[in-house]
Structures are given as structure tokens and as C-alpha cells.
Design an enzyme around this catalytic site. Structure first.
Site, PDB file in Angstrom:
ATOM      1  N   HIS A 121       5.487  -4.777   6.558  1.00  0.00           N
ATOM      2  CA  HIS A 121       5.794  -3.347   6.819  1.00  0.00           C
ATOM      3  C   HIS A 121       5.812  -3.410   8.299  1.00  0.00           C
ATOM      4  CE1 HIS A 121       4.345   0.496   8.244  1.00  0.00           C
ATOM      5  NE2 HIS A 121       4.344   0.896   7.003  1.00  0.00           N
ATOM      6  N   ASP A 198      -2.979  -8.244   7.252  1.00  0.00           N
ATOM      7  CA  ASP A 198      -2.811  -6.935   7.326  1.00  0.00           C
ATOM      8  C   ASP A 198      -3.210  -6.388   5.911  1.00  0.00           C
ATOM      9  OD1 ASP A 198      -2.097  -4.344   6.851  1.00  0.00           O
ATOM     10  OD2 ASP A 198       0.119  -4.790   7.340  1.00  0.00           O
ATOM     11  N   GLN A 201      -2.919  -2.653   2.464  1.00  0.00           N
ATOM     12  CA  GLN A 201      -2.712  -2.229   1.036  1.00  0.00           C
ATOM     13  C   GLN A 201      -3.607  -3.140   0.096  1.00  0.00           C
ATOM     14  OE1 GLN A 201      -0.485  -0.143  -0.393  1.00  0.00           O
ATOM     15  NE2 GLN A 201       0.242   0.296   1.737  1.00  0.00           N
ATOM     16  N   LYS A 224      -6.563   4.748   3.127  1.00  0.00           N
ATOM     17  CA  LYS A 224      -5.861   4.291   1.923  1.00  0.00           C
ATOM     18  C   LYS A 224      -6.920   3.629   0.907  1.00  0.00           C
ATOM     19  CE  LYS A 224      -1.876   2.060   4.110  1.00  0.00           C
ATOM     20  NZ  LYS A 224      -0.794   3.335   3.814  1.00  0.00           N
ATOM     21  N   CYS A 362       8.967   1.780   5.067  1.00  0.00           N
ATOM     22  CA  CYS A 362       8.874   1.021   6.360  1.00  0.00           C
ATOM     23  C   CYS A 362       8.923  -0.454   6.056  1.00  0.00           C
ATOM     24  CB  CYS A 362       7.397   1.429   7.075  1.00  0.00           C
ATOM     25  SG  CYS A 362       7.545   3.069   7.433  1.00  0.00           S
TER      26      CYS A 362
END
Length: 404
Positions: A121, A198, A201, A224, A362
């Protein structure tokens, strides 16, 4: 087995209509919907204990502080962090990445190398580019194949004693690829590099275990994973957090201030300047409790079933191509339809009550790899159903007919 009707009843927004049609919400990769228990917890905070934290001797301040720190402990337990002070509240994943990248500006020098992957991202690319521009370090990219999988042989070759930090996502937001982060963490450590994961997600689908992974930093957002917007977590190993300088100066992050010199507070407060999103921090704990009450094994089972069913049904559409066919994926399907721009598809099916994401998500380098302007992305959550996927397929066929 998941009781889908009971689960869906927990989410008030799912019972509404959009453009006169029952809502089908397939944009969970951007943000998840919120259960009533989370909505109620936000109200409860503002109705009953609204006060600033860590500062007041009065009762409301102490109640708010206790609730905020109980939530921090819930996060610690959820991700199995060794120490409570390794859990930092942030405004979200992007803030956490920028905090770490900014801190590394005091460590890197010209000739050092930073590794990111082709699957990132923008928020896990741009801060590292800015860091390299500031320090003279070099940004290197771990390439991927046409299935949307990172090439581990190439990763091995890129790693060297010049590598100071590796930044990679756990799961790709654009393709749903689950990266082999355990391998990547172990390999980074073999050359003495730090590694940031990261997890934005990943946390809606997976319960990450910091002791097993042994990564140096792990970042994610609350919104999220059924929590509020504007709150996230940066996990960092104690040794690294002590080594990095503060990201922002202000109240709460200080031990003593004079005009001659300021000394900084101990972890985690060293990195938590100013009044935080108190309600968000408290209610993130509520969202984590909710997800654990369902169980991540149950969540994964439901989402895998949706991924398999959705893949099968979507491939029935003539001219539809799935972008990102990794062997290990989560419940995200990115696709294109021959001759039609993704935006046009998204606009038409929105009129039929179906919310998907269109564009580059993104993640422009991914789209450049496939030489496409963007994709249509359907990202499923545990509260979605196969019947909703059937509605998506019918809507796509209608849009295709109208636009061809």
C-alpha cells in the site's frame, strides 16, 4: 458453524437499503462495519466517563484512564506482546509506519538499504521513500510474479548487511495475497535487519502472535476489525522502542520540561503525545472482544467459503479476469472485465445497492505491474453471505450488458 443470521443482526447497517435496494457491503478491505456492541460502547464512553486520561485526580478521569489502559491490556493479550508498554496507541496504520520511519532517520546513513515489497500500500512505500531521501539510504523493492506472490529467491538475494529495515504487508489490500512473513522475518534477522509488518489487512482475519512471529514492529488499524476509525496500534519490541526518538513533542510524552532541557517519559507514553482518541482506544478493546467471541477459526472458515464460492461464481462471467491468484489468499477478489473501466462498473452496481471498491486501491505499483488502470475489488467479511455474492454476479452481468 456460523449462525449468519444472528451475526448479521449484530450489524445495524446491514439491514438498510441503498438506492432502494438491500445493501450488499463488499468493501470490507477499506473499512469494516461496526456491530451494535461497538456503537453502544462509543455512546457509553461519552455519556458516562468522558474525561481526559492520565492527568486528572477526579473520578471521571480515573475511570477513563482505567478503561483506556484495560483496552491496551486487551490488545497485548490479543497479539501476545511480551510487555504492555510495547503496545502503543496511534491514529492508525499509516501513523504507526510513519512513526517508525521517522525514528529510523536517526539510525540510517548513506549506503544503507531499506527493503519494501512490490505488493505494498502507498502508506508502506511513501514513508520509506521520504526516509531514504532524508538519509541517503537506498530503497530496494522485492519483486512479485503474475500471481501476485512475492519472489522469495529475489528477497534472499536483496538481503545483505546493508539492509537495515524490511517493510512488508502481512496481507495485500489490493490482491488478498497472504505473504510468507514468518520466512521473511527470520531471513531479515539473519542479516541483522529489523522488520516491520503492516497488519492492517490481516487483523480482521488472523490473530497475529508476536512471540511466534518475532517481528520488530507490527502495525494495524481498528476500523478494519469492527472498531472505530482514527485509532490503531503500533507494536514494537521494547529494545527498538527505547532506541527510537520520540515522533512528536507535547504533553504526556515528557518526564520533565525546563527551557534548558526536556527528558522524555518511559514507554509507552514517550510515543503518545497529546490527548489521544480516548473513545477509540477504549472501544478498540470492545471490538477485539467481539471478534474473539465469534472466534478467528470460525471467521476464517466462513471467509474461505466466501472466497471459494465468489471465485467460482465470478469466473462464470465472460471476459472477467481475476487479478491476484496467489496460492494462499484471504477473502479478497480483485478483477477486471474486458473493455470496461472499473469505475463504470462500480457506479452501476452501486445503483443496485452493491458496494465494492474500484481503482488502484492505493497500490499503483501493483496496477503498473499488470498494466491496468485499476480493478474492481470485492472484499468479504464473516458477516457476508453467498446470496450476496449471487447478487453481485447478477449486477455485474447487468452492468456488462449496459456498458458493452
Amino acid at each position: 458453524m456460523i449462525d449468519i443470521l444472528k451475526i448479521r443482526a449484530d450489524f445495524p447497517i446491514l439491514s438498510q437499503e441503498v438506492n432502494g435496494k438491500p445493501l450488499v457491503y463488499f468493501d470490507n478491505g477499506a473499512t469494516s462495519q461496526k456491530p451494535q456492541v461497538v456503537i453502544d460502547a462509543i455512546s457509553k464512553y461519552y455519556q458516562e466517563i468522558n474525561a481526559n486520561i492520565h492527568r486528572g485526580v477526579h473520578t471521571l478521569s480515573q475511570l477513563a484512564t482505567d478503561a483506556y489502559e484495560i483496552s491496551r491490556a486487551k490488545v497485548q493479550d490479543h497479539i501476545n506482546a511480551q510487555f504492555l508498554h510495547e503496545v502503543l496507541f496511534t491514529s492508525g496504520t499509516t501513523f504507526g509506519i510513519n512513526l517508525v520511519a521517522n525514528g529510523f532517520a536517526s539510525i540510517l546513513k548513506a549506503g544503507d538499504e531499506v527493503l519494501v515489497s512490490a505488493l505494498e500500500h502507498h502508506s508502506n512505500i511513501v514513508p520509506w521513500q521520504m526516509l531514504c531521501e532524508k538519509t541517503g539510504a537506498t530503497l530496494k523493492v522485492i519483486p512479485m510474479n503474475d500471481q501476485g506472490e512475492l519472489l522469495m529467491a529475489e528477497y534472499d538475494q536483496l538481503l545483505s548487511d546493508k539492509t537495515k529495515i524490511v517493510a512488508v504487508n502481512h496481507i495485500s489490500n489490493a490482491l488478498g495475497t497472504v505473504n510468507p512473513i514468518q520466512y521473511m522475518i527470520d531471513k531479515a534477522h539473519q542479516v541483522g535487519a529489523a522488520i516491520l509488518i503492516d497488519g492492517a489487512q490481516a487483523v480482521p482475519h488472523i490473530k497475529p502472535n508476536m512471540q511466534e512471529l518475532d517481528c520488530d514492529f507490527y502495525v494495524f488499524s481498528g476500523h478494519k476489525m469492527c472498531g472505530p476509525t482514527g485509532v490503531g496500534i503500533l507494536y514494537g519490541k521494547e529494545a527498538w522502542l527505547n532506541k527510537l526518538p520520540p515522533y512528536q513533542g507535547g504533553g504526556e510524552m515528557i518526564k520533565e520540561v525546563t527551557f534548558e532541557k526536556t527528558t522524555y517519559a518511559e514507554l509507552p507514553h514517550k510515543f503518545e503525545a497529546g490527548t489521544p482518541n480516548i473513545a477509540g482506544g477504549i472501544v478498540l478493546g470492545t471490538a477485539i472482544d467481539y471478534l474473539n467471541s465469534i472466534g478467528f477459526d470460525t471467521i476464517q472458515e466462513q471467509e474461505l467459503a466466501l472466497l471459494n464460492y465468489g471465485t467460482k461464481r465470478l469466473l462464470e462471467i465472460e471476459g472477467l479476469k481475476i487479478i491476484g491468484t496467489a496460492a494462499i489468499k484471504t477473502s479478497v477478489i480483485s478483477f477486471t472485465i474486458d473493455g470496461i473501466h472499473p469505475y463504470d462498473i462500480g457506479s452501476i452496481i452501486d445503483k443496485l445497492g452493491i458496494a465494492v471498491r474500484t481503482g488502484h486501491h492505493c497500490a499503483q505499483p501493483i496496477m503498473n505491474h499488470f498494466n491496468i488502470p485499476g480493478t474492481i475489488r470485492a472484499s468479504f467479511s464473516f458477516y457476508n453471505t453467498t446470496q450476496e455474492i449471487d447478487r453481485l454476479v447478477e449486477a455485474l452481468k447487468k452492468a456488462q450488458m449496459m456498458l458493452s
